[in-house]
Motif scaffolding. Structure first.
Motif, PDB file in Angstrom:
ATOM      1  N   LEU A 143       7.729  14.565 -39.760  1.00 48.90           N
ATOM      2  CA  LEU A 143       8.131  15.843 -39.171  1.00 48.90           C
ATOM      3  C   LEU A 143       9.184  15.644 -38.082  1.00 48.90           C
ATOM      4  N   SER A 144       9.102  14.517 -37.364  1.00 45.75           N
ATOM      5  CA  SER A 144      10.090  14.263 -36.307  1.00 45.75           C
ATOM      6  C   SER A 144      11.485  14.061 -36.899  1.00 45.75           C
ATOM      7  N   VAL A 145      11.526  13.689 -38.178  1.00 44.95           N
ATOM      8  CA  VAL A 145      12.810  13.533 -38.879  1.00 44.95           C
ATOM      9  C   VAL A 145      13.249  14.851 -39.506  1.00 44.95           C
ATOM     10  N   SER A 146      12.301  15.563 -40.135  1.00 47.56           N
ATOM     11  CA  SER A 146      12.660  16.787 -40.859  1.00 47.56           C
ATOM     12  C   SER A 146      12.847  17.997 -39.933  1.00 47.56           C
ATOM     13  N   ILE A 147      12.088  18.054 -38.823  1.00 41.93           N
ATOM     14  CA  ILE A 147      12.240  19.161 -37.863  1.00 41.93           C
ATOM     15  C   ILE A 147      12.313  18.600 -36.438  1.00 41.93           C
ATOM     16  N   PRO A 148      13.366  17.841 -36.128  1.00 43.50           N
ATOM     17  CA  PRO A 148      13.457  17.201 -34.811  1.00 43.50           C
ATOM     18  C   PRO A 148      13.516  18.197 -33.658  1.00 43.50           C
ATOM     19  N   GLU A 149      13.869  19.456 -33.954  1.00 39.46           N
ATOM     20  CA  GLU A 149      13.879  20.451 -32.882  1.00 39.46           C
ATOM     21  C   GLU A 149      12.455  20.833 -32.455  1.00 39.46           C
ATOM     22  N   ARG A 150      11.463  20.447 -33.264  1.00 36.19           N
ATOM     23  CA  ARG A 150      10.082  20.802 -32.943  1.00 36.19           C
ATOM     24  C   ARG A 150       9.212  19.591 -32.607  1.00 36.19           C
ATOM     25  N   VAL A 151       9.567  18.423 -33.095  1.00 36.65           N
ATOM     26  CA  VAL A 151       8.765  17.223 -32.869  1.00 36.65           C
ATOM     27  C   VAL A 151       9.647  16.094 -32.385  1.00 36.65           C
ATOM     28  N   ARG A 152       9.313  15.555 -31.217  1.00 35.72           N
ATOM     29  CA  ARG A 152      10.029  14.391 -30.702  1.00 35.72           C
ATOM     30  C   ARG A 152       9.011  13.319 -30.351  1.00 35.72           C
ATOM     31  N   ILE A 153       9.302  12.089 -30.730  1.00 32.51           N
ATOM     32  CA  ILE A 153       8.423  10.949 -30.448  1.00 32.51           C
ATOM     33  C   ILE A 153       9.232   9.893 -29.717  1.00 32.51           C
ATOM     34  N   ILE A 154       8.728   9.473 -28.580  1.00 33.43           N
ATOM     35  CA  ILE A 154       9.397   8.403 -27.832  1.00 33.43           C
ATOM     36  C   ILE A 154       8.381   7.293 -27.609  1.00 33.43           C
ATOM     37  N   LYS A 155       8.653   6.139 -28.202  1.00 32.80           N
ATOM     38  CA  LYS A 155       7.772   4.984 -28.056  1.00 32.80           C
ATOM     39  C   LYS A 155       8.248   4.105 -26.907  1.00 32.80           C
ATOM     40  N   LYS A 156       7.355   3.255 -26.452  1.00 35.72           N
ATOM     41  CA  LYS A 156       7.620   2.376 -25.309  1.00 35.72           C
ATOM     42  C   LYS A 156       8.063   3.200 -24.101  1.00 35.72           C
ATOM     43  N   ALA A 157       7.421   4.345 -23.934  1.00 39.09           N
ATOM     44  CA  ALA A 157       7.688   5.228 -22.792  1.00 39.09           C
ATOM     45  C   ALA A 157       6.429   5.257 -21.926  1.00 39.09           C
ATOM     46  N   ARG A 158       6.496   4.700 -20.741  1.00 39.49           N
ATOM     47  CA  ARG A 158       5.341   4.625 -19.851  1.00 39.49           C
ATOM     48  C   ARG A 158       5.415   5.737 -18.802  1.00 39.49           C
ATOM     49  N   VAL A 159       4.447   6.637 -18.844  1.00 41.16           N
ATOM     50  CA  VAL A 159       4.398   7.725 -17.862  1.00 41.16           C
ATOM     51  C   VAL A 159       3.932   7.167 -16.527  1.00 41.16           C
ATOM     52  N   THR A 160       4.673   7.464 -15.472  1.00 38.45           N
ATOM     53  CA  THR A 160       4.383   6.911 -14.154  1.00 38.45           C
ATOM     54  C   THR A 160       3.924   7.958 -13.137  1.00 38.45           C
ATOM     55  N   LYS A 161       4.122   9.252 -13.479  1.00 35.16           N
ATOM     56  CA  LYS A 161       3.774  10.288 -12.507  1.00 35.16           C
ATOM     57  C   LYS A 161       3.671  11.636 -13.205  1.00 35.16           C
ATOM     58  N   LEU A 162       2.716  12.449 -12.757  1.00 35.19           N
ATOM     59  CA  LEU A 162       2.643  13.841 -13.186  1.00 35.19           C
ATOM     60  C   LEU A 162       3.456  14.688 -12.221  1.00 35.19           C
ATOM     61  N   VAL A 163       4.332  15.517 -12.751  1.00 34.03           N
ATOM     62  CA  VAL A 163       5.198  16.365 -11.935  1.00 34.03           C
ATOM     63  C   VAL A 163       4.506  17.711 -11.714  1.00 34.03           C
ATOM     64  N   LYS A 164       4.521  18.193 -10.468  1.00 28.86           N
ATOM     65  CA  LYS A 164       3.913  19.483 -10.133  1.00 28.86           C
ATOM     66  C   LYS A 164       4.966  20.447  -9.610  1.00 28.86           C
ATOM     67  N   ASP A 165       4.710  21.739  -9.820  1.00 25.28           N
ATOM     68  CA  ASP A 165       5.610  22.736  -9.245  1.00 25.28           C
ATOM     69  C   ASP A 165       5.099  23.160  -7.873  1.00 25.28           C
ATOM     70  N   ASP A 166       5.770  24.125  -7.281  1.00 27.28           N
ATOM     71  CA  ASP A 166       5.423  24.547  -5.916  1.00 27.28           C
ATOM     72  C   ASP A 166       4.035  25.163  -5.810  1.00 27.28           C
ATOM     73  N   ASN A 167       3.495  25.621  -6.936  1.00 27.83           N
ATOM     74  CA  ASN A 167       2.170  26.240  -6.934  1.00 27.83           C
ATOM     75  C   ASN A 167       1.059  25.249  -7.254  1.00 27.83           C
ATOM     76  N   GLY A 168       1.394  23.981  -7.440  1.00 27.09           N
ATOM     77  CA  GLY A 168       0.381  22.970  -7.727  1.00 27.09           C
ATOM     78  C   GLY A 168       0.072  22.800  -9.191  1.00 27.09           C
ATOM     79  N   ALA A 169       0.783  23.506 -10.058  1.00 26.37           N
ATOM     80  CA  ALA A 169       0.571  23.364 -11.493  1.00 26.37           C
ATOM     81  C   ALA A 169       1.336  22.150 -12.010  1.00 26.37           C
ATOM     82  N   VAL A 170       0.756  21.445 -12.974  1.00 35.60           N
ATOM     83  CA  VAL A 170       1.458  20.332 -13.613  1.00 35.60           C
ATOM     84  C   VAL A 170       2.528  20.912 -14.529  1.00 35.60           C
ATOM     85  N   SER A 171       3.762  20.505 -14.284  1.00 36.42           N
ATOM     86  CA  SER A 171       4.889  21.082 -15.025  1.00 36.42           C
ATOM     87  C   SER A 171       5.673  20.044 -15.815  1.00 36.42           C
TER      88      SER A 171
END
Length: 584
Positions: A143-171
């Protein structure tokens, strides 16, 4: 609709991704490994489900309520009725969804320890965790090949932080990829797994269960509690982090008895009738009791080595597993009771009496160790498959505190807007002890629940933003339908994973003698179906661990490879490892 970010490419993350697509959301999946699948690919017993189509076909009178009671009993004093009802109540639908959507064979149903009904589903040919995970993984990558506008996969991507908005929601999330730090925006589903291989400096395992620090583990080295640590740093509450499950049956490799990472002996081996015998050739426990109970009895008994023994009937019932373990040198086959007794170093009459005593329990249904479910009598004149067992770190019941909608809660018990969790990263689902077969189930059920909640949250927040924009509705809607914001990573760094390049044409021919020279960790060649593969650079990415490849270094691995993999695995995931063909 803008994207939902799924962190983790195991069964929980993949189930969430597919459900998000069903709900009309776009998906960005980030995985820190080069080859997705996680520990889900190693699951060997099956997936639990109550009231499934397969059970009905087999006339098994199971219900979600019976499953609920079994799970609550296993969870003991830490039972969370609300989460257990979600797990068990949606279990039948989860199994049926896998069969219907991905055309999986889950027609065989067995009873594992702690279950009052047969409800652990698997198919005939392969390890069920691998089958389920690969089916979803391949579909999502297509699906990431046939509908790349809807599915994106990134490998070897290490998440280091959750981003929050001014209201404290994870954004969104901050992550590293290709040496760069990037930011992606959207609600976040954490599906990063547990911490039973957390031997890092800030180890949750060492902090909460230091006495388990020296035990071997069945977990891949990626299971370091990343999701738990990220969310806790963002204000999330964690529960039961001291509840770490030690599985009683890790396979001891006679060539590397002290190896830190062990291969798990499927609980199904005991479910089909395998017996645990100590070094005196005697039973000491009900083999179908809860995992923590069996582990405790092994430690209490102290008569090592402990061996798991399967007779002919049990071996035939789970023949593929036995053949796989024997092929890896982790299990031995003996053609008679006399040969088995010689392996134990005991007189044949000792094992004969063990079998006679067990047969008496089978006939009377009165077992000295409390066993209630039997798979028939044992004969001394039979063949046997045998392996040495050791307790191993296996599963972490503790994790992020969630509600029944998979929303991550803060320390005051309120949901953190925009943050969801599924799979082993979430705590409280299994209480003090997880039942066998419920790990894959937790991934699928809460993967789907978290996706439902994230999609609903995204729709609500998007609608609110559009209404607030008023006259700028059209422009804002256009912005929200985009897959990145002005401060998001550029398309070139977050675009869908490209289709696997075509396998290169053969650059040469090699004799098996030439292949045999490349048998070291820094220079590994193997042969599969007449092709010569240089898999040296692929070792760290192999989901089954590098040892699974090194066992066949410099050799023809065709039989073992084809037992486990679909033929398209090489052209899809490691096309540039093909360097030539075997010379006739």
């Amino acid at each position: 609709m803008s994207q939902v970010i799924v962190v983790g490419g195991g069964l929980a993350g993949l189930s969430a991704a597919h459900t998000l697509l069903e709900r009309g959301a776009n998906v960005l999946l980030l995985d820190k490994q080069g080859f997705m699948g996680g520990n889900s690919t190693k699951a060997t017993s099956g997936i639990n489900g109550a009231g499934t189509d397969s059970q009905r076909n087999l006339n098994i009178p199971d219900t979600a309520q019976i499953f609920f009671e079994d799970t609550k009993k296993s969870a003991r004093d830490l039972a969370r009725d609300d989460l257990i009802r979600v797990l068990t109540g949606r279990s039948g639908d989860a199994v049926n969804w896998l069969q219907d959507k991905f055309n999986l064979d889950l027609s065989k149903v067995s009873r594992l320890g702690g279950h009052s009904q047969p409800r652990t589903h698997r198919g005939d040919a392969q390890f069920p965790g691998m089958v389920m995970t690969y089916a979803q993984l391949e579909r999502l990558e297509d699906l990431s090949v046939s509908i790349p506008e809807r599915v994106r996969i990134i490998k070897k991507a290490r998440v280091t932080k959750l981003v929050k908005d001014d209201n404290g929601a994870v954004s969104g999330v901050e992550y590293t990829h290709g040496g760069k730090t990037e930011i992606a925006y959207g609600p976040v589903i954490l599906a990063t797994g547990g911490y039973a291989a957390d031997f890092t400096e800030d180890s949750l395992l060492k902090k909460y269960r230091p006495e388990y620090w020296d035990l071997p583990t069945t977990n891949g080295e990626h299971c370091t509690g990343d999701g738990q640590k990220l969310a806790i740093a963002a204000g999330a509450s964690a529960v039961d982090l001291e509840k770490v499950q030690v599985h009683p049956t890790g396979l001891v490799d006679p060539k590397e008895p002290d190896a830190k990472v062990k291969f798990l002996a499927a609980e199904a081996l005991r479910g089909v009738g395998g017996l645990l015998l100590d070094n005196t050739g005697k039973r000491f426990v009900d083999e179908l009791q809860h995992r923590d109970y069996v582990t405790g009895k092994i430690w209490e008994n102290k008569k090592y080595p402990i061996r798991l023994v399967l007779n002919g009937n049990a071996s035939k019932e789970i023949e593929w597993h036995c053949k796989h373990y024997v092929g890896r040198g982790l299990m031995k086959r003996f053609e008679s009771g006399d040969a088995l007794a010689k392996e134990f170093g005991l007189p044949a009459d000792v094992l004969r009496k063990t079998f006679d005593d067990y047969n008496q329990s089978v006939r009377t249904k009165k077992d000295p160790f409390g066993k209630k479910f039997f798979q028939g009598e044992w004969k001394f004149d039979d063949f046997f498959n045998v392996a040495i067992m050791t307790p191993v770190l296996h599963y972490t019941m503790g994790g992020l505190e969630i509600d029944q909608e998979s929303r991550v809660l803060d320390k005051s018990g309120k949901p953190i807007p925009g943050l969801f969790a599924a799979g082993e990263v979430a705590g409280g689902v299994h209480g003090a002890n997880r039942l066998g077969g419920s790990s894959l189930l937790g991934c699928v059920v809460f993967g789907r629940v978290s996706a439902d909640s994230a999609a609903a949250y995204q729709l609500q927040t998007t609608s609110a933003a559009i209404q607030k924009a008023g006259g700028r509705l059209s422009a804002l809607a256009g912005q929200l339908s985009s897959t990145s914001s002005p401060s998001s990573p550029s398309p070139s760094t977050t675009s869908a994973a490209p289709a696997a390049p075509a396998a290169p044409s053969a650059s040469g021919q090699y004799t098996l003698a030439e292949v045999a020279k490349h048998n070291k960790k820094d220079d590994v060649w193997v042969v599969v179906d007449g092709q010569v593969l240089d898999v040296t650079s692929f070792l760290p990415d192999h989901p089954g661990g590098e040892k699974a490849i090194l066992l066949y270094a410099g050799r023809d691995a065709t039989e073992e490879f084809n037992m486990l993999h679909d033929p398209k695995v090489i052209p899809r995931y490691a096309p540039d490892s093909v360097i030539g063909k075997v010379k006739a």
